[in-house]
Design an enzyme around this catalytic site. Structure first.
Site, short mmCIF file in Angstrom:
data_model
loop_
_atom_site.label_atom_id
_atom_site.label_comp_id
_atom_site.label_asym_id
_atom_site.label_seq_id
_atom_site.Cartn_x
_atom_site.Cartn_y
_atom_site.Cartn_z
CG HIS A 90 -1.77 1.17 1.45
ND1 HIS A 90 -3.13 1.15 1.25
CD2 HIS A 90 -1.50 2.42 1.87
CE1 HIS A 90 -3.64 2.35 1.51
NE2 HIS A 90 -2.66 3.14 1.90
CD GLU A 91 1.89 3.44 3.70
OE1 GLU A 91 2.08 4.53 3.15
OE2 GLU A 91 0.87 3.21 4.38
CD GLU A 132 -5.32 5.76 1.53
OE1 GLU A 132 -5.43 4.60 1.96
OE2 GLU A 132 -4.25 6.37 1.55
CG HIS A 174 -7.37 6.23 5.12
ND1 HIS A 174 -6.89 7.51 5.28
CD2 HIS A 174 -6.30 5.48 4.74
CE1 HIS A 174 -5.59 7.54 5.03
NE2 HIS A 174 -5.21 6.32 4.70
#
Lengths: 362, 159
Positions: A166-167, A190, A268
């Site tokens: 994800h990062e 996101e 998010h």
């Protein structure tokens, strides 16, 4: 393997080093060399094998990872503790970060032919043990940063490969579409990180759509928390339900879109909607999600002209239309892939076309 | 996970329960006699996207010390800063919302994580250390039914 012209620096290495020996080696002989070009940026592995009278050289892009230890401080980057090719450090967070970045690099490189974050071999830098009891992992525009968690709600953030993916994907999105981190564009930003985050995990484990958990951040919570993960792409809103943390607030459909000032406009939270759309596409297509569904999303992100189709302030509908275009470009206008993409977005209330309406459902 | 401590333990709320919006009302009405001060810090965002809140209700000995710390925080600058757009790079950072409610105080600020330094940082750390986590379920309670827990604060710089 990278197609195209082998860079001169590699040819010279091949000539000077291994060819003579390999030419007389047994048929099965293979040898891999790690090579770095003179700029120190792009890394590649070259694998030699002998096929009949031919010497075959395969060039594979390799990551260039550097993991630093912030040692409980909030000063970045911290002390470098493991560089590319180093043996495991014995520090679990360091080694999880190293391996997770490698797994993410492999997905982008092997499946989508993208060499690192910028497509040109950008080194992958991460810091672990950031802050004291720090409950987060983030991308600061230059590196991935991981906290150890407070030990009460969260454990260390490197424990989940999907979070590492994800990062790193935030870096890819920044380098490609550059989606604003606000509102629907932010929720798409996101969601793209969640999509490739789970695909890293599925690709690494060889899981099919049906086998995968579709959870982001599985294993980050301590056993005290009543919850499996941070988010569920298959069933947004069901990842946790806990007295202290509350219930997972993610919507799974546009009808339940959350208007809020918090969290950059709920980036998010509302990411649950495009997350579920991706899941529906993958479920419809079956097999390995990274192959067709993932390819369509990747093309939407990084194919030629992607930025023209998805502006930096894109909303869900705009992005959805771009995924349909991407599916049509790769698989044809009348293809099961295009139908699946339309149905996926219709299933979350973003598209209302006929193809979608037939198979829409919640 | 269950909430740490029972909401009803300790001295509970009757003597300090106030109408909702107490501080602002008290100020407007010129009422006095209720010097309860409550400070809450909450964070949103982060990769988890999970809101967490900590809160402390202060009166008595420690109150002056808390007010000193509150006054040291750059509230007006922070309010200004929240109107600036998010930075062009980076993702998954957290934002802190800091609120102080009391007879002389009704302040609120949003502070992005990278700017949580100096007195802001000290304030957040102290509320988290000396206060109590607010359970997400508890947020649904009307203000007057919230658990009140009072604790004298330690002097600044104390252990």
């Amino acid at each position: 393997m990278v197609t195209g012209i082998v860079p001169p620096f590699l040819l010279s290495r091949i000539a000077e080093a291994e060819s003579a020996r390999l030419a007389v080696a047994p048929r099965a002989a293979r040898r891999t060399l790690a090579l770095t070009d003179t700029t120190g940026r792009r890394r590649a592995a070259i694998t030699f094998s002998v096929d009949g009278d031919d010497l075959v050289a395969e060039l594979t892009d390799q990551p260039d990872r550097t993991i630093a230890d912030a040692q409980g401080s909030e000063l970045l980057p911290g002390t470098v503790v493991r560089k590319e090719g180093d043996e495991p450090s014995g520090d679990v967070a360091v080694d999880e970060a190293y391996d997770g970045l490698g797994a993410t690099f492999d997905l982008f490189s092997q499946v989508y032919r993208r060499n690192s974050i910028d497509g040109a071999g950008l080194p992958l830098d991460a810091s672990v043990h950031y802050g004291e009891n720090y409950d987060n992992a983030f991308w600061n525009g230059e590196r991935m940063v991981f906290g150890d968690g407070d030990g009460e709600v969260f454990g260390r953030f490197t424990a989940s490969v999907s979070v590492i993916g994800h990062e790193l994907t935030h870096g890819v999105t920044e380098a490609t579409l550059g989606l604003e981190y606000q509102g629907q564009a932010g929720a798409l930003n996101e969601s793209i990180s969640d999509v490739f985050g789970v695909l890293v995990e599925q690709h690494g484990k060889g899981q099919s759509v049906a086998e995968a958990s579709w959870l982001i951040g599985e294993g980050l919570f301590t056993p005290e928390v009543e919850g499996a993960a941070l988010r569920s792409m298959k069933s947004p809103g069901t990842a946790y339900d806990d007295d202290v943390l509350g219930k997972d607030p993610q919507p799974a459909h546009m009808d339940d879109y959350v208007e809020t000032q918090e969290d950059n406009g709920g980036v998010h939270i509302n990411s649950g909607i495009p997350n579920r759309a991706f899941y529906l596409v993958a479920e419809k297509l079956g097999g390995h999600a990274w192959e067709r569904a993932g390819q369509i999303w990747f093309d939407t992100l990084a194919a030629k002209g992607a930025r023209d189709r998805v502006p930096t302030d894109a909303d869900f509908a705009r992005f959805a239309a771009a995924t349909v275009s991407a599916a049509a470009a790769r698989y044809g206008e009348s293809s099961p892939e295009v139908d699946a993409v339309r149905a996926g977005w219709a299933g979350v209330g973003v598209m209302t076309d006929d193809a979608g309406r037939k198979s829409a459902g919640r | 996970m269950t909430q740490a401590g029972s909401p009803r333990d300790g001295e509970s709320g009757a003597e300090s329960s106030t109408d909702s919006g107490a501080s602002a009302d008290a100020l407007a009405d010129g009422r006095s006699g209720d010097d309860a001060l409550s400070v809450s810090v909450s964070r949103t965002g982060g990769v988890a996207g999970i809101r967490r809140e900590w809160r402390i209700d202060v009166d008595g000995d420690g109150r002056a010390d808390w007010i000193l710390l509150l006054d040291a925080c750059p509230w007006s600058t922070a309010e200004y800063a929240t109107e600036a757009p998010a930075g062009p790079r980076g993702a998954d950072r957290m934002t802190w919302t800091i609120a102080a409610d009391g007879p002389e105080q009704a302040r609120r600020a949003e502070v992005p994580e990278p700017e949580l330094t100096g007195p802001w940082r000290e304030l957040v750390d102290r509320v988290r250390r000396d206060g109590e986590p607010v359970a997400a379920r508890g947020r649904a309670l009307p203000r007057e039914e919230r658990p009140i827990r009072r604790r004298p604060v330690e002097p600044r710089g104390g252990a």
